[in-house]
Design a protein around this motif. Structure first.
Motif, PDB file in Angstrom:
ATOM      1  N   LEU A 192      33.182  32.094  50.641  1.00 51.93           N
ATOM      2  CA  LEU A 192      34.124  32.101  50.091  1.00 51.93           C
ATOM      3  C   LEU A 192      33.773  33.052  48.725  1.00 51.93           C
ATOM      4  CD1 LEU A 192      35.993  28.627  49.741  1.00 51.93           C
ATOM      5  CD2 LEU A 192      35.951  30.414  51.488  1.00 51.93           C
ATOM      6  N   LYS A 193      32.640  33.303  48.361  1.00 53.04           N
ATOM      7  CA  LYS A 193      32.086  33.815  47.208  1.00 53.04           C
ATOM      8  C   LYS A 193      32.430  35.346  47.365  1.00 53.04           C
ATOM      9  CE  LYS A 193      28.703  35.165  43.717  1.00 53.04           C
ATOM     10  NZ  LYS A 193      28.643  36.652  44.044  1.00 53.04           N
ATOM     11  N   ARG A 194      32.366  35.959  48.690  1.00 57.69           N
ATOM     12  CA  ARG A 194      32.678  37.431  48.770  1.00 57.69           C
ATOM     13  C   ARG A 194      34.233  37.591  48.617  1.00 57.69           C
ATOM     14  NH1 ARG A 194      28.280  36.815  52.663  1.00 57.69           N
ATOM     15  NH2 ARG A 194      29.815  35.792  54.106  1.00 57.69           N
ATOM     16  N   ILE A 195      35.059  36.578  48.980  1.00 63.01           N
ATOM     17  CA  ILE A 195      36.424  36.774  48.714  1.00 63.01           C
ATOM     18  C   ILE A 195      36.893  36.562  47.492  1.00 63.01           C
ATOM     19  CG2 ILE A 195      38.673  35.883  49.540  1.00 63.01           C
ATOM     20  CD1 ILE A 195      37.150  34.531  52.223  1.00 63.01           C
ATOM     21  N   TRP A 196      36.211  35.734  46.594  1.00 61.51           N
ATOM     22  CA  TRP A 196      36.568  35.489  45.328  1.00 61.51           C
ATOM     23  C   TRP A 196      36.061  36.879  44.488  1.00 61.51           C
ATOM     24  CZ3 TRP A 196      40.035  32.324  43.268  1.00 61.51           C
ATOM     25  CH2 TRP A 196      40.051  31.252  43.774  1.00 61.51           C
ATOM     26  N   ASP A 197      34.999  37.291  44.920  1.00 67.22           N
ATOM     27  CA  ASP A 197      34.551  38.484  44.224  1.00 67.22           C
ATOM     28  C   ASP A 197      35.710  39.791  44.291  1.00 67.22           C
ATOM     29  OD1 ASP A 197      31.946  37.682  43.749  1.00 67.22           O
ATOM     30  OD2 ASP A 197      31.243  38.559  45.070  1.00 67.22           O
ATOM     31  N   ALA A 230      33.532  44.021  41.883  1.00 64.98           N
ATOM     32  CA  ALA A 230      33.424  45.236  42.201  1.00 64.98           C
ATOM     33  C   ALA A 230      34.577  46.202  42.357  1.00 64.98           C
ATOM     34  CB  ALA A 230      32.397  45.634  43.448  1.00 64.98           C
ATOM     35  N   GLY A 231      35.267  46.650  41.514  1.00 65.96           N
ATOM     36  CA  GLY A 231      36.301  47.553  41.645  1.00 65.96           C
ATOM     37  C   GLY A 231      37.595  46.633  41.230  1.00 65.96           C
ATOM     38  N   ALA A 232      38.906  47.296  41.448  1.00 64.28           N
ATOM     39  CA  ALA A 232      39.821  46.833  41.159  1.00 64.28           C
ATOM     40  C   ALA A 232      40.265  45.442  41.719  1.00 64.28           C
ATOM     41  CB  ALA A 232      41.232  47.526  41.251  1.00 64.28           C
ATOM     42  N   PRO A 233      40.786  44.274  41.415  1.00 66.75           N
ATOM     43  CA  PRO A 233      40.984  42.965  42.083  1.00 66.75           C
ATOM     44  C   PRO A 233      42.004  43.454  43.323  1.00 66.75           C
ATOM     45  CG  PRO A 233      41.450  42.680  39.462  1.00 66.75           C
ATOM     46  CD  PRO A 233      41.297  44.323  39.987  1.00 66.75           C
ATOM     47  N   VAL A 234      41.778  42.568  44.212  1.00 70.51           N
ATOM     48  CA  VAL A 234      42.517  43.124  45.527  1.00 70.51           C
ATOM     49  C   VAL A 234      44.141  42.537  45.304  1.00 70.51           C
ATOM     50  CG1 VAL A 234      42.196  40.778  46.531  1.00 70.51           C
ATOM     51  CG2 VAL A 234      42.594  42.891  47.976  1.00 70.51           C
ATOM     52  N   LEU A 235      44.377  41.795  44.361  1.00 72.15           N
ATOM     53  CA  LEU A 235      45.777  41.396  44.018  1.00 72.15           C
ATOM     54  C   LEU A 235      46.039  41.806  42.555  1.00 72.15           C
ATOM     55  CD1 LEU A 235      45.998  38.158  45.884  1.00 72.15           C
ATOM     56  CD2 LEU A 235      47.335  40.102  46.507  1.00 72.15           C
ATOM     57  N   PRO A 236      46.778  42.729  42.152  1.00 76.41           N
ATOM     58  CA  PRO A 236      47.154  43.091  40.977  1.00 76.41           C
ATOM     59  C   PRO A 236      47.552  41.927  40.084  1.00 76.41           C
ATOM     60  CG  PRO A 236      48.541  44.516  42.473  1.00 76.41           C
ATOM     61  CD  PRO A 236      47.812  43.242  43.046  1.00 76.41           C
ATOM     62  N   GLY A 237      46.648  42.197  38.801  1.00 83.08           N
ATOM     63  CA  GLY A 237      46.939  40.827  38.127  1.00 83.08           C
ATOM     64  C   GLY A 237      46.343  39.578  38.365  1.00 83.08           C
ATOM     65  N   ILE A 238      45.316  39.613  39.469  1.00 81.77           N
ATOM     66  CA  ILE A 238      44.489  38.611  39.900  1.00 81.77           C
ATOM     67  C   ILE A 238      45.560  37.205  40.059  1.00 81.77           C
ATOM     68  CG2 ILE A 238      42.621  37.257  39.827  1.00 81.77           C
ATOM     69  CD1 ILE A 238      41.341  39.047  38.207  1.00 81.77           C
ATOM     70  N   ALA A 239      46.794  37.657  40.825  1.00 78.83           N
ATOM     71  CA  ALA A 239      47.662  36.347  40.807  1.00 78.83           C
ATOM     72  C   ALA A 239      48.473  36.724  42.132  1.00 78.83           C
ATOM     73  CB  ALA A 239      48.864  36.324  39.911  1.00 78.83           C
ATOM     74  N   PRO A 240      49.024  35.547  42.855  1.00 82.91           N
ATOM     75  CA  PRO A 240      49.951  35.990  44.090  1.00 82.91           C
ATOM     76  C   PRO A 240      51.043  36.614  43.737  1.00 82.91           C
ATOM     77  CG  PRO A 240      49.311  33.643  43.699  1.00 82.91           C
ATOM     78  CD  PRO A 240      48.832  34.282  42.458  1.00 82.91           C
TER      79      PRO A 240
END
Lengths: 400, 697
Positions: B661-666, B672-682
């Motif tokens: 799960l840590k890799r996913i939380w990262d 490393a780089g931009a959050p996969v979801l903008p704003g770190i929110a659904p």
């Protein structure tokens, strides 16, 4: 009418050619020994058939972009060939008949054998030999004739050898039963239930014509009934035959399957009423609802477009044909009588079976209506049969 | 007369023949009179003189897209080769030459082709054509380019053979989210019976979203309507009604996050296998605890749904269902149910606090082992922590801490029963409120969702009543077909206990349940729902994968919203206390933080490990996490995501599910780089789904 049969032959028959009242000598000469009502009734049936076949196929041919008269012409052609065959057969004399009898019988057996070797299956019966170019023959049609003539020769020869004139000996009858059993067995195997029934009827007629003792005829009828019951109970009939039989008993059981034909023919006949819808005006016929309407169900065309009147005419013509055949039998010697009664029984039962299945009276068995249905094999065999009747008549008149 | 007859037999018999013949014809006349004139119920033609035939033009299925509108299932066109039987038979050789030329192109034989195109009837056995006799028969659906070109370039050699374009489902990301998307299949006889509106040519959703939203995705079939003769031959070209493609299903699945989760899951399983652990299967669920929308459902092992397009081959199906394949068709995340281990302590703690069996400030013993009814139950590795409070009991995951109150609750209930009262069974009641024992109501077919389970007195008794005779028989026979003697002895002892005492619910059973063991099971999805309730104010949600249905013009037909099943009666302060106790910011004091110590977002997330013991197998590794943590206006703990990970037979929660799960939380937190979801929110806004391009046929 039965009085006619008990009268002495020839002398009282108004159309007997021995009468000298005829005005036209050349015609009288050419038709000398001919039974004209027999010829006219057969010809009338053939011509009526031509019209009915035409009516039955016209709509389908038109929709398919084909010649609407194609079947009419072919039927007339078949009729002409049958006429030629009739004239040829009527020239047969007693000596030739003795030679022809066994030959026809053996030829018909070979034909039936060929069916097993190279035959094709049409509508469930493996009864056809396809010759190519749209021609196919059904050897079982000729087998009927071969059996009748073959048996006539058998009985006559055996009696002549013994030099007696009484009822055939038991050994004759047993031999005849073997001769009957071979083609019948082959037709059963095809399987062609309709031809089996007609062959049986013709054979029975032959036995009656040969004057076998009543216990034989009654016994055989009883045996046939018993075998039929066993055949149905033991599942010897093909599934399609049983289906036809059960749908004959319960026409609403399977309206899109085996009963479809019966139901559609029934509708056509009911449309006809007293006088019919008129030629080419039958919706059931024009719509092509009745499968096989130009062959096995040709009677339903008459029923729809010419009504009860047309049906009565056809049935009456068959009655005349059979009556004249029996008149000829009455006049004939033993051999001639056997041939004549055999042919009459064949025609009568085939006509009854065919018209009966159109009327929902008998199960569907794939038999043509003599002279009326489209089809070469049956027409040719029937032409030959009428010719043979004429030959019998000519020979008996000549000997009288 | 008798004398004469004996001498000259024959002629006198002719009257009999005549009479018979005459009666036959008379019978026919009477029958004709009845049928044609007298019958009062004459039959009439009901079929009409002409009727129409329909050749179904199947509608392309709607797309399934992710939360940003990226297609997860789309349509591809394939060339289908069809044979028009009427045209074929109209050939001079009845089509023999055409079949001879076509068969090698399709890798079959002319005889086989001839059988396939013959309409089925009682006299024609399979393989045969089950459709309408006038309809062209498809003989190859995904024909090779070589075959298509050969036919297209030599049209004159292939009269009656036609090429038509058909649409088939396509999965641009292969096995991605296969379990939730589900697969489609060709309509079969049973489907047609169930829904007469279906046509043979249709594809129907069999599992997952494809099945649940089938009516939305299916569209409306078109048809080529042909005028027919009574014999069933087409008499003209007729007219065509174009098919209408199914609507698009927008899901809340986030494609990149799903990819990262699946990759991390596969990576962790590979690593554990490399380390010699079986690590047979695993799952990851990520949901928005506030809305109830699902962002990720990953399950391992998985399968390729494209195998099912146009009908799966027997060989492929055998491969998927082989015992060695570990059941890749089963979604571990939704349909799998496993002992949740210590992750269940959320529910136990809630129950104990709610019913004042413990409080948040007092210290309670955490010995290495306790004895309940003479049976010794130990901590993991028999760890001894002395007297601790609930915060540390949760953080260090002390089992013995929870055994004692659970056993006491059991004894209290036994006293109530002795006094003629109903037992409270608070632990079971709370588990039920959290959703254990009830299917979670996700928008996939009900049969694909596990309900989870727990034991109580009533369930025990009912099962014993039903199974008693079997237990006793097994105890007597002693499992002769089990090879391992240790296993055999254990099973026999179990069966013998069940035979006599199977109805009995023990204090030890209640203690087992308190730490998510015994007969307690949950699916990863159920656990995610339970932890979502902890950080959303106690709301138990029916989660949703589907977000909206969008029609061909890009208009939203309807939005799909998760449903609040109930709000837990657990005080908000207690939920806050539990969440805070498990915050990874507490460092080594929280077992789940192991893999996260030193990460930049350590204090922004919390988590609870679970290490569930399974008889005869390695432990199931669990980790339920939530974050990034924020506080609502009243200071209550809230989180943007709840993420649950599970790997079977892989070891402790901290060492297997933790790094996975840590890799996913990262990725979510943008380490490393931009959050996969903008704003770190659904995502909260529906994507624009472009109008679909009409499929030409």
């Amino acid at each position: 009418m039965s009085t006619v049969l008990t009268r002495p032959p020839a002398a009282r028959d108004p159309r007997a050619p021995v009468e000298t009242a005829s005005l036209s000598l050349p015609l009288r000469r050419r038709t000398r020994g001919y039974d004209l009502p027999l010829v006219w009734s057969a010809l009338a049936l053939g011509l009526i058939g031509a019209v009915l076949v035409w009516a039955a196929t016209r709509g389908i041919q038109l929709r398919a972009g084909a010649d609407p008269q194609a079947y009419l012409y072919r039927h007339l052609f078949n009729l002409t060939v049958a006429g030629v065959l009739m004239v040829a057969a009527s020239r047969v004399n007693a000596r030739l008949l003795r030679l022809l009898g066994p030959a026809m019988y053996v030829a018909s057996l070979l034909g039936l054998l060929a069916v097993f070797a190279v035959g094709s299956t049409i509508n469930g019966a493996h009864a056809w030999i396809v010759l190519g170019a749209g021609f196919q023959v059904q050897p079982s049609e000729f087998a009927k004739l071969g059996l009748v003539v073959g048996l006539a020769v058998l009985f006559t020869e055996r009696a002549a050898r013994r030099g007696e004139d009484g009822a055939p000996a038991g050994s004759d009858v047993l031999l005849a039963l073997v001769v009957i059993a071979v083609p019948m067995g082959m037709v059963v195997l095809e399987p062609d239930l309709g031809s089996t029934i007609v062959l049986g009827a013709a054979a029975l007629g032959v036995l009656v014509g040969a004057g076998v003792r009543a216990r034989w005829t009654v016994g055989l009828i009883a045996l046939t009934a018993a075998v039929s019951v066993v055949a149905v109970k033991a599942g010897l009939l093909a599934p399609y035959q049983l289906a036809r039989f059960t749908s004959f008993l319960h026409p609403n059981h399977d309206p899109l399957g085996a009963a479809y034909n019966i139901n559609q023919a029934h509708i056509a006949l009911a449309n006809g009423g007293w006088f019919g819808t008129g030629l080419f005006a039958g919706p059931q016929t024009n719509g092509g609802y009745v499968p096989e309407q130009q062959t096995d169900f040709v009677f339903s065309v008459a029923g729809e477009e010419f009504g009860l009147l047309g049906c009565t005419v056809i049935i009456a013509l068959f009655a005349v044909l059979c009556w004249r055949g029996l008149v000829i039998a009455r006049m004939a010697n033993r051999a001639g009588r056997i041939v004549a009664v055999g042919i009459v029984c064949w025609f009568a039962l085939q006509a009854f079976q065919n018209i009966g299945m159109n009327l929902g009276l008998t199960p569907v068995t794939g038999l043509p209506l003599p002279f009326v249905s489209y089809g070469g094999s049956s027409m040719f065999a029937q032409g030959l049969a009428i010719g043979l009747l004429q030959a019998v008549r000519r020979l008996s008149v000549a000997s009288a | 007369m008798p004398d004469r007859r004996r001498l000259r037999p024959g002629p006198p018999r002719l009257p009999i023949v005549f009479t018979l013949v005459a009666s036959l014809f008379a019978t026919l006349l009477v029958r004709a009179l009845w049928v044609q004139v007298l019958d009062p119920h004459k039959p009439v033609q009901t079929a009409g003189l002409t009727h129409d035939g329909r050749i179904v033009l199947p509608a392309p299925r709607g797309l399934i897209v992710d939360a940003s509108g990226r297609p997860l299932v789309q349509n591809t066109s394939a060339q289908q080769i069809t044979i028009d039987r009427e045209q074929l038979l109209a050939q001079p050789d009845h089509g023999t030459a055409v079949l001879d030329r076509l068969a090698p192109l399709l890798g079959t034989t002319p005889a086989q082709l001839a059988r396939e195109i013959t309409p089925c009837s009682p006299k024609v056995a399979a393989p045969c054509w089950t459709g309408e006799p006038y309809a062209p028969v498809p003989v190859a659906t995904q024909a090779s380019t070589q075959a298509v070109l050969a036919i297209a370039e030599h049209r004159e050699d292939f009269p009656a053979v036609a090429l038509r374009t058909v649409t088939l489902p396509e999965y641009p990301y292969g096995t991605l989210a296969a379990h939730v998307l589900g697969y489609t299949g060709q309509v079969n006889a049973a489907d047609l019976k169930a829904d007469p509106a279906l046509a043979d040519a249709d594809q129907i959703g069999r599992t997952g979203l494809e099945a649940y939203y089938d009516s939305v995705l299916r569209g409306t079939d078109g048809a080529q309507v042909l005028p027919l003769s009574p014999q069933g031959y087409a008499t003209g070209p007729g007219y065509t009604v174009a098919p209408v493609q199914g609507d698009t299903l927008v899901t809340s699945i986030d494609l990149p996050l799903q990819q990262i989760a699946e990759q991390s899951l596969a990576q962790e399983i590979a690593a554990k296998r490399k380390a010699g652990k079986p690590a047979t299967s695993g799952a990851v669920v990520i949901m928005d605890p506030q809305s109830g929308r699902i962002l990720v459902i990953a399950s391992y092992p998985t399968y390729d749904p494209s195998l099912f397009v146009g009908g799966i081959s027997n060989a492929d199906y055998a491969k998927l269902t082989a015992p060695t394949a570990d059941d890749p068709l089963l979604s571990r995340a939704i349909a799998g149910q496993y002992a949740p281990g210590s992750t269940f302590k959320l529910i136990t703690s809630s129950s104990l606090l709610m019913h004042n069996e413990i409080n948040t400030t007092s210290r309670y013993p955490c010995p290495g082992s306790v004895s309940i009814d003479g049976r010794v139950k130990t901590n993991y590795d028999s760890e001894v922590l002395g007297n601790i409070n609930l915060e540390n009991a949760l953080g260090y995951s002390c089992d013995t801490f929870f055994y004692v109150p659970a056993a006491n609750e059991y004894y209290a209930d036994q006293r109530r029963i002795a006094a003629g009262q109903k037992p409270d069974e608070w632990l079971q009641q709370t588990a039920s409120l959290f959703g254990v024992g009830t299917a979670p109501g996700l928008d996939v077919p009900a049969g694909e969702q596990a309900s989870g389970s727990y034991a109580d007195r009533e369930i025990r008794q009912a099962r014993w009543d039903a199974m008693k005779s079997q237990y006793c028989a097994q105890a007597k026979s002693g499992y002769p077909d089990v090879a391992d003697p240790g296993q055999r002895a254990y099973l026999t002892l179990l069966a013998s206990q069940n035979c006599t005492d199977g109805w009995r619910y023990h204090a030890g059973d209640n203690a087992d349940m308190a730490i998510g063991q015994g007969e307690t099971t949950m699916s990863p999805l159920q656990l995610a729902i339970a932890y979502s309730a902890m950080v959303n104010g106690g709301r138990i949600l029916e989660p949703r994968l589907g977000w909206a249905v969008v029609d061909g013009a890009g208009r939203v037909v309807r939005t799909i919203d998760p449903v609040v099943r109930r709000t837990l009666p657990v005080p908000q302060a207690d939920l806050n206390f539990i969440a805070n106790s498990l915050n990874f910011g507490r460092g080594w004091a929280v077992s789940g933080a192991f893999a996260y110590i030193g990460s930049p977002y350590q204090s922004q997330i919390g988590g609870k490990t679970g290490t569930a013991e399974v008889v005869g197998k390695l432990d199931t590794s669990w980790l339920a996490t939530w974050g990034p943590i924020y506080h609502d206006g009243s200071g209550n703990v809230r989180a943007k995501f709840v993420m649950v990970g599970m790997i079977t037979q892989a070891g402790t929660g901290a060492t297997a599910a933790g790094p996975m799960l840590k890799r996913i939380w990262d990725a979510i937190m943008g380490v490393a780089g931009a959050p996969v979801l903008p704003g770190i929110a659904p995502p909260t806004k529906l994507p624009d789904v472009r109008p679909q391009v009409a499929v030409s046929r």
